[in-house]
Design a protein around this motif. Structure first.
Motif, PDB file in Angstrom:
ATOM      1  N   ARG A 188       0.836  -1.214   0.000  1.00 54.11           N
ATOM      2  CA  ARG A 188       0.000   0.000   0.000  1.00 54.11           C
ATOM      3  C   ARG A 188       0.859   1.247   0.000  1.00 54.11           C
ATOM      4  O   ARG A 188       0.570   2.207  -0.709  1.00 54.11           O
ATOM      5  N   GLU A 189       1.923   1.253   0.793  1.00 52.40           N
ATOM      6  CA  GLU A 189       2.827   2.411   0.843  1.00 52.40           C
ATOM      7  C   GLU A 189       3.444   2.693  -0.519  1.00 52.40           C
ATOM      8  O   GLU A 189       3.751   3.836  -0.839  1.00 52.40           O
ATOM      9  N   ARG A 190       3.639   1.659  -1.331  1.00 51.45           N
ATOM     10  CA  ARG A 190       4.252   1.809  -2.652  1.00 51.45           C
ATOM     11  C   ARG A 190       3.221   1.957  -3.773  1.00 51.45           C
ATOM     12  O   ARG A 190       3.560   1.973  -4.939  1.00 51.45           O
ATOM     13  N   GLY A 191       1.948   1.998  -3.387  1.00 49.15           N
ATOM     14  CA  GLY A 191       0.904   2.173  -4.382  1.00 49.15           C
ATOM     15  C   GLY A 191       0.529   0.887  -5.112  1.00 49.15           C
ATOM     16  O   GLY A 191      -0.153   0.917  -6.129  1.00 49.15           O
ATOM     17  N   ILE A 192       0.965  -0.264  -4.597  1.00 50.14           N
ATOM     18  CA  ILE A 192       0.596  -1.556  -5.180  1.00 50.14           C
ATOM     19  C   ILE A 192      -0.704  -1.983  -4.509  1.00 50.14           C
ATOM     20  O   ILE A 192      -0.710  -2.340  -3.333  1.00 50.14           O
ATOM     21  N   LEU A 193      -1.799  -1.925  -5.257  1.00 47.76           N
ATOM     22  CA  LEU A 193      -3.111  -2.162  -4.659  1.00 47.76           C
ATOM     23  C   LEU A 193      -3.734  -3.488  -5.054  1.00 47.76           C
ATOM     24  O   LEU A 193      -4.821  -3.816  -4.597  1.00 47.76           O
ATOM     25  N   GLN A 194      -3.052  -4.259  -5.890  1.00 47.27           N
ATOM     26  CA  GLN A 194      -3.486  -5.624  -6.189  1.00 47.27           C
ATOM     27  C   GLN A 194      -2.297  -6.535  -5.916  1.00 47.27           C
ATOM     28  O   GLN A 194      -1.228  -6.352  -6.478  1.00 47.27           O
ATOM     29  N   VAL A 195      -2.501  -7.495  -5.031  1.00 51.22           N
ATOM     30  CA  VAL A 195      -1.428  -8.380  -4.574  1.00 51.22           C
ATOM     31  C   VAL A 195      -1.848  -9.827  -4.776  1.00 51.22           C
ATOM     32  O   VAL A 195      -3.002 -10.185  -4.520  1.00 51.22           O
ATOM     33  N   ARG A 196      -0.896 -10.644  -5.228  1.00 46.64           N
ATOM     34  CA  ARG A 196      -1.146 -12.079  -5.363  1.00 46.64           C
ATOM     35  C   ARG A 196      -0.398 -12.788  -4.238  1.00 46.64           C
ATOM     36  O   ARG A 196       0.809 -12.645  -4.098  1.00 46.64           O
ATOM     37  N   ILE A 197      -1.127 -13.536  -3.436  1.00 44.52           N
ATOM     38  CA  ILE A 197      -0.541 -14.314  -2.344  1.00 44.52           C
ATOM     39  C   ILE A 197      -0.575 -15.777  -2.755  1.00 44.52           C
ATOM     40  O   ILE A 197      -1.642 -16.339  -2.999  1.00 44.52           O
ATOM     41  N   ILE A 198       0.607 -16.376  -2.834  1.00 45.34           N
ATOM     42  CA  ILE A 198       0.703 -17.785  -3.223  1.00 45.34           C
ATOM     43  C   ILE A 198       0.775 -18.618  -1.939  1.00 45.34           C
ATOM     44  O   ILE A 198       1.734 -18.528  -1.182  1.00 45.34           O
ATOM     45  N   HIS A 199      -0.259 -19.406  -1.696  1.00 44.60           N
ATOM     46  CA  HIS A 199      -0.311 -20.246  -0.498  1.00 44.60           C
ATOM     47  C   HIS A 199      -0.242 -21.722  -0.857  1.00 44.60           C
ATOM     48  O   HIS A 199      -0.121 -22.563   0.020  1.00 44.60           O
ATOM     49  N   GLY A 200      -0.327 -22.044  -2.122  1.00 39.82           N
ATOM     50  CA  GLY A 200      -0.285 -23.438  -2.550  1.00 39.82           C
ATOM     51  C   GLY A 200      -1.647 -24.094  -2.423  1.00 39.82           C
ATOM     52  O   GLY A 200      -2.567 -23.562  -1.807  1.00 39.82           O
TER      53      GLY A 200
END
Length: 91
Positions: free
Chosen positions: A37-49
């Protein structure tokens, strides 16, 4: 007890949880999403397997409680399918 080394993660909108212990996930997820969020990245992919689904459930449970999260859903087939979660963050 062995001292844990700090791991520097690239803040690029993708977080792979495979190398982390389940007990580290809550703080890691919160810190990583805040850094995005601080870097302006508002879509994140979390790889949990895919596995048994326990880590996915834990991630989703944490995300539900985070005020900075607008929404989340399982990734499409091109993004890891049910082995990854796409998170939309508040600006």
């Amino acid at each position: 007890m062995k001292e844990l080394e700090a791991v520097e993660l690239p803040i690029d909108g993708t977080l792979d949880l495979h190398t982390f212990r389940p007990g580290e996930v809550k703080n890691l997820l919160s810190d990583y999403l805040n850094a995005c969020r601080e870097r302006g990245i508002l879509q994140v992919r979390i790889i949990h397997g895919k596995g048994t689904g326990m880590l996915r459930e834990k991630v989703h449970s944490i995300l539900k409680k985070m005020p900075g999260v607008v929404s989340f859903r399982l990734a499409g087939e091109d993004g890891g399918g049910w082995g990854a979660t796409i998170v939309i963050l508040r600006p």
